[in-house]
Design an enzyme around this catalytic site. Structure first.
Site, PDB file in Angstrom:
ATOM      1  N   ARG A   1       0.806  -1.216   0.000  1.00  0.00           N
ATOM      2  CA  ARG A   1       0.000   0.000   0.000  1.00  0.00           C
ATOM      3  C   ARG A   1       0.844   1.274   0.000  1.00  0.00           C
ATOM      4  O   ARG A   1       0.383   2.324  -0.437  1.00  0.00           O
ATOM      5  CB  ARG A   1      -1.003  -0.040   1.153  1.00  0.00           C
ATOM      6  CG  ARG A   1      -2.077  -1.123   0.931  1.00  0.00           C
ATOM      7  CD  ARG A   1      -2.993  -1.291   2.117  1.00  0.00           C
ATOM      8  NE  ARG A   1      -2.303  -1.600   3.343  1.00  0.00           N
ATOM      9  CZ  ARG A   1      -1.946  -2.819   3.747  1.00  0.00           C
ATOM     10  NH1 ARG A   1      -2.210  -3.867   2.990  1.00  0.00           N
ATOM     11  NH2 ARG A   1      -1.324  -3.000   4.898  1.00  0.00           N
TER      12      ARG A   1
ATOM     13  N   GLU B   1       3.360  -6.660  13.862  1.00  0.00           N
ATOM     14  CA  GLU B   1       2.513  -6.873  15.021  1.00  0.00           C
ATOM     15  C   GLU B   1       1.915  -8.277  15.029  1.00  0.00           C
ATOM     16  O   GLU B   1       1.446  -8.755  16.049  1.00  0.00           O
ATOM     17  CB  GLU B   1       1.415  -5.803  15.119  1.00  0.00           C
ATOM     18  CG  GLU B   1       0.420  -5.795  13.987  1.00  0.00           C
ATOM     19  CD  GLU B   1       0.841  -4.938  12.788  1.00  0.00           C
ATOM     20  OE1 GLU B   1      -0.055  -4.556  12.027  1.00  0.00           O
ATOM     21  OE2 GLU B   1       2.044  -4.672  12.591  1.00  0.00           O
TER      22      GLU B   1
END
Length: 172
Positions: free
Chosen positions: A59, A96
């Site tokens: 992205r 994460e």
């Protein structure tokens, strides 16, 4: 910024249970909010003699290439392993929800280049820090890092404490 925030969609339990994914596809689908996001991302860096923009796969390619276009500079893709056809530098990092690596062509930048790093999201800071390391391995300088979304509760900004960080939207 509320116009931008209204175009960010929450997707619960993606890519795994417990993660709330911030989906930017409604934002990039709308030309007015996409243009607003791009202009807000680059605004603090105007007049800083940026020579290149680097974007993280995938992205970051969307926003990074548009920011590069607006600044009139080249775009450097930071890719997942095995996607670049020439000699590369590589850096591994933690996400994460796992681990990953990024690569850049060894000849993508040179000493003296001043690079703006762009991505859609700052979470734990692993991807951004790895990107900064890749830029610096090539002898270039990181002018700053800009993100559309920052997840403040994951404290990714702390890993980037030696860089200027600019985020448009904050989620606590």
């Amino acid at each position: 910024m509320e116009r931008l925030k209204a175009k960010i969609r929450d997707i619960p339990d993606f890519p795994k249970p417990g993660i709330v994914f911030k989906d930017i596809t409604p934002l990039v689908r709308d030309p007015a909010t996409l243009r607003l996001a791009v202009h807000q991302l680059l605004h603090p860096f105007l007049g800083q003699d940026i020579t290149a923009v680097a974007g993280m796969e995938a992205r970051g390619f969307i926003f990074g290439s548009l920011v590069a276009w607006e600044l009139g500079v080249g775009f450097i893709p930071l890719r997942k392993p095995g996607k670049l056809p020439h000699d590369v530098h590589s850096v591994s990092y933690d996400l994460e929800y796992g681990s990953a690596s990024l690569e850049v062509h060894r000849d993508a930048l040179q000493a003296g280049d001043k690079v703006l790093l762009i991505d859609d999201l700052l979470a734990t800071g692993g991807t951004a820090l790895a990107s900064c390391e890749l830029v610096e391995k090539l002898g270039a300088q990181v002018a700053g890092c800009a993100f559309v979304v920052e997840l403040d509760f994951l404290a990714g900004r702390d890993k980037l404490d030696k860089y200027f960080v600019h985020s448009l939207l904050h989620y606590s």
